[in-house]
Design an enzyme around this catalytic site. Structure first.
Site, PDB file in Angstrom:
ATOM      1  N   TYR A   9       0.880  -1.223   0.007  1.00 51.74           N
ATOM      2  CA  TYR A   9      -0.037  -0.083   0.032  1.00 51.74           C
ATOM      3  C   TYR A   9       0.954   1.223   0.073  1.00 51.74           C
ATOM      4  CZ  TYR A   9      -4.077  -3.000   1.043  1.00 51.74           C
ATOM      5  OH  TYR A   9      -5.075  -3.861   0.912  1.00 51.74           O
ATOM      6  N   GLU A  10       0.475   2.275  -0.401  1.00 48.17           N
ATOM      7  CA  GLU A  10       1.564   3.368  -0.936  1.00 48.17           C
ATOM      8  C   GLU A  10       1.600   4.016   0.660  1.00 48.17           C
ATOM      9  OE1 GLU A  10      -0.644   5.654  -3.890  1.00 48.17           O
ATOM     10  OE2 GLU A  10      -1.963   6.492  -2.627  1.00 48.17           O
TER      11      GLU A  10
END
Lengths: 272, 254, 272, 254
Positions: free
Chosen positions: B50-51
């Site tokens: 996930y960023e």
């Protein structure tokens, strides 16, 4: 050593009209209380910088604090659009909002360059997109060894960066953990910094995944428990997801928005 | 066989794209649901990135945002956001990137920025780029998940936020984009795949009960259709059960 | 997922004659046992890369494994000179040693560029020194925004990087803590990587200050308790300072050096 | 007054250079001893930064190497080595950098690379640059600690590893070096300070019992001497006691 201040004094002293201001926090640890204090103190003509301008910037924009927004993703995460942001861009309400638009990779690297005392950063990014057509702050650069062309973006050096963290000690050493996003870089890139914290403690017990900002690299620390609400502070609170959903309704209409700000921000007391 | 919705079919079809043991860059919403469905069914070793900085997150419920605490709590490592983009995405370490789209053209170019008017005075201001331009550039391949309609599937996108195949074959190489580009587009009607020669998105599979005509009507360009067009397997009972259990965790947490 | 291998198999498979090899570890966690295995397997013509070539590289250089050294500080820390390194540079013994010499800031940024998939890094460095006169790998670059001239160095991408860490789990996820130096960057910059660890555990309990390298970003892990001796592994061992002092005497003379290598490396068994 | 050695005088004089509350980049050996002496006496809030990544280390004994475990155990933060140079040193956050030298010229240019012969075939191969070039470039000011002799204090250094004032006034600005440069050189004979106009290292203070003649003899160029040359205060009993206690901890740990 960072000064311990009240939130009101910290904002009064460190955030000035016309400043370039970064409030950072990636879903987690968003400094909402500080944003509200900026609204209460009626700052104007700010250049707001943030990778993910979400509800906190929707509030600042709707309240008329911002003249310009430097960003990479502006939405209400998991919910939809930011209505105040859209109204400012589409209808110049309450005031026109200039945009400087980047990608996350570009913004993150701009903070890294700022924190590193470099005038620019190099990345593989933006290539082939329409983003470089709308900002002069995205340029190409050739590798002096291979000749390959890459992308350069200029450093971000906010006048002031505001972040929220779990804890600080009395010397102003700041400790945060969980998702820490780009906060360290945003603080180190700024000329001045204000950190709101859940708790002031005598000693910072080490925690896995912690980021520590030494007090001598921070300008001021304010004790603001719950200062990240409706976002969360891992170990202290959970995200108020219902508020993010409710914001869609509150912010859709100018009047309901203004009533909400009047009641929950302007007439509310600063948390600390 | 159970009843299911078009969105459930779309999510299951997306999950099936993910091979076990690969690393997948996940955005919130349908991509996150699909990736977690894959991990809970055929791909237990799928690595979710996930960023927000969560590498190898293993949430036991669907996260409500890309920065949900459950992602940090279960990740192999939580890293600073600059590192996500510089050390993990940019060098091509991530096999699959999931992207959504407000507009998409036949070469898989994506718009999530503005629609109508011009850039400074748009009809609709959208959220913007986020991580998408570099996900589209650098992941081994890109899977787009998007509901199919004439408004979304347009002859030209109003703004190129993320590059697919540009104007056609050879453009990615000319631009120096190292990832493979949008191999697959999963919609509520079926699956489009980029033709290896022309790079044009081509309808290769339809969801059960959907006709080619309906897909054509929902596409703003003359839609290429594969000669061996086939039908997607409907969701299995297990897929549906796991998907619904995951979605129930999200409602419970909200 | 990283493979679990023996040290001998790991070196046999991953380190090849003529390779560019980085052994990293900044005072702490230096992969000595792996260095010894490289000597035992008689690798030749290596380009050795390391910010601080200390005793481990003195051993590899004296044993004739290296053709070239890329580095920024070559000494026996706290003790003095590296006699095998000096003998190779000053007298080409046992074989000539080419040098490519940088500063720490330059080397660290070269690894960062390597880990980032960029061909070069930008820094404020080397300016006015004689270093750029002796390597073509230090060039100037102009900021496309301000016109300011800065320094560029090319990415380092070793064929193989070897590091030592405290723990790994059975999927090859690696955990290290304490001073972690440039190891993450050196591993991510390399085409292949080998990590020796003190311990293989079922689960990696989080530790403050930890760096975790996911198993899918590591090629192979070998269980080598004590593999950092005479350096140390925080939580497992302390630095054998007496050995660093003794090395000065052992390494000063070619014969005593060769006897030591024969007895303690070539005829010793691999630790795992 | 106690007896003391020339090295003790040098270390005490170096410690006195460090103002409380400043941040100091410390190398192993005399700089580390001096910095820890300062912290244990007049500068309890001195921030010690070691290039191994230890920010704000507070060792209760002298570290044996820049990566000694006691530094990591007592630091406010342990950070990756690239971050030391990029986020802390390069932007000028560090007030004072300590450097040693194998050769030094009148403008404070330093050689720690090679002596004699030429670069590819030197008479003596030294360790090289380490962190020094960028410490010399970027710290607010540099303090050099070095024993004074004709071999070390040379008319020209054989190799410029770290830049002082280059060839004289204005050179640092021309090179774009942002730090203040070598303000002070502490030796076993006295203290040299860079003249504000000429940038030339000028003998401003002598340690007790040392003559100007001895200092001139130990200098390989015609040594500039300040008109108001003074004598350094000898180590106080407290300074000596603390210094010796610190050094005893090092012997105990070795």
């Amino acid at each position: 050593m960072a000064k311990l201040v009240s939130l009101a004094d910290g904002v009064a002293e460190l955030v000035r009209d016309g400043d370039t201001v970064a409030l950072e926090g990636f879903t987690h640890l968003i400094p909402f209380a500080a944003g509200h204090e900026i609204i209460r103190q009626e700052r104007r003509d700010l250049t707001l910088v943030r990778m993910t301008p979400d509800v906190v910037y929707d509030q600042l924009i709707g309240a008329g604090c911002a003249r310009r927004l430097v960003f990479s993703w502006g939405g209400n995460p998991g919910v939809g659009s930011l209505h105040r942001f859209r109204d400012a861009v589409q209808n110049s309400w309450p005031v026109p909002l200039e945009l400087e638009e980047h990608s996350h990779a570009g913004m993150a690297n701009r903070y890294v360059a700022g924190a590193s005392g470099l005038p620019f950063a190099v990345l593989r990014g933006y290539t082939g997109t329409d983003l470089p057509r709308h900002t002069t702050n995205i340029r190409s650069i050739d590798c002096p060894f291979t000749g390959e062309t890459l992308t350069a973006v200029p450093a971000l050096n906010p006048d002031v960066t505001v972040v929220h963290a779990q804890r600080a000690d009395r010397a102003g050493n700041v400790q945060m953990w969980g998702i820490t996003g780009v906060q360290k870089e945003a603080v180190l890139a700024a000329r001045r910094s204000l950190v709101t914290v859940e708790e002031i403690v005598d000693e910072l017990t080490p925690v896995p995944g912690q980021v520590v900002l030494p007090g001598w690299a921070v300008t001021a620390v304010a004790h603001v428990p719950g200062g990240a609400h409706p976002s969360y502070a891992q170990g202290y609170s959970v995200r108020d997801n219902a508020f993010y959903v409710a914001w869609d309704e509150i912010s859709r209409d100018r009047d309901t928005f203004q009533q909400w700000i009047e009641r929950h921000v302007r007439k509310a007391e600063a948390k600390a | 066989m159970s009843q299911y919705t078009a969105d459930e079919m779309m999510t299951v079809a997306a999950a099936r794209q993910l091979r076990d043991g690969t690393a997948c860059f996940v955005g919130i919403g349908l991509p996150s649901t699909a990736a977690n469905l894959a991990r809970a069914t055929h791909a237990p070793e799928l690595v979710l990135i996930y960023e927000s900085g969560c590498l190898g997150a293993k949430p036991d419920r669907l996260p409500l945002s890309i920065g949900d605490g459950v992602l940090a709590d279960t990740a192999d490592a939580v890293i600073p956001v600059p590192e996500v983009f510089n050390y993990w995405l940019q060098p091509g370490r991530i096999d699959v990137g999931f992207l959504g789209a407000a507009q998409l053209d036949r070469y898989g170019n994506i718009n999530t920025t503005v629609i109508g008017g011009d850039y400074t005075d748009p009809k609709v201001r959208l959220p913007g780029a986020g991580g998408a331009p570099e996900i589209a550039a650098s992941c081994g391949e890109v899977v787009v998940i998007v509901r199919q309609s004439r408004r979304t599937f347009t002859e030209r996108v109003d703004f190129v936020t993320s590059v697919g195949y540009g104007a056609g074959p050879g453009d990615r190489a000319r631009l120096g984009l190292r990832g493979g580009g949008p191999r697959t587009v999963i919609t509520d009607l079926g699956i489009l795949e980029a033709d290896p020669d022309s790079c044009e998105l081509t309808l290769t599979r339809l969801h059960p009960g959907v006709t080619v005509e309906r897909a054509r009507e929902a596409t703003g360009w003359p839609l290429a259709v594969a000669q061996d067009l086939s039908t997607v397997e409907p969701p299995t009972a297990e897929e549906l059960a796991v998907l619904r259990a995951l979605e129930a965790t999200m409602r419970a947490a909200a």
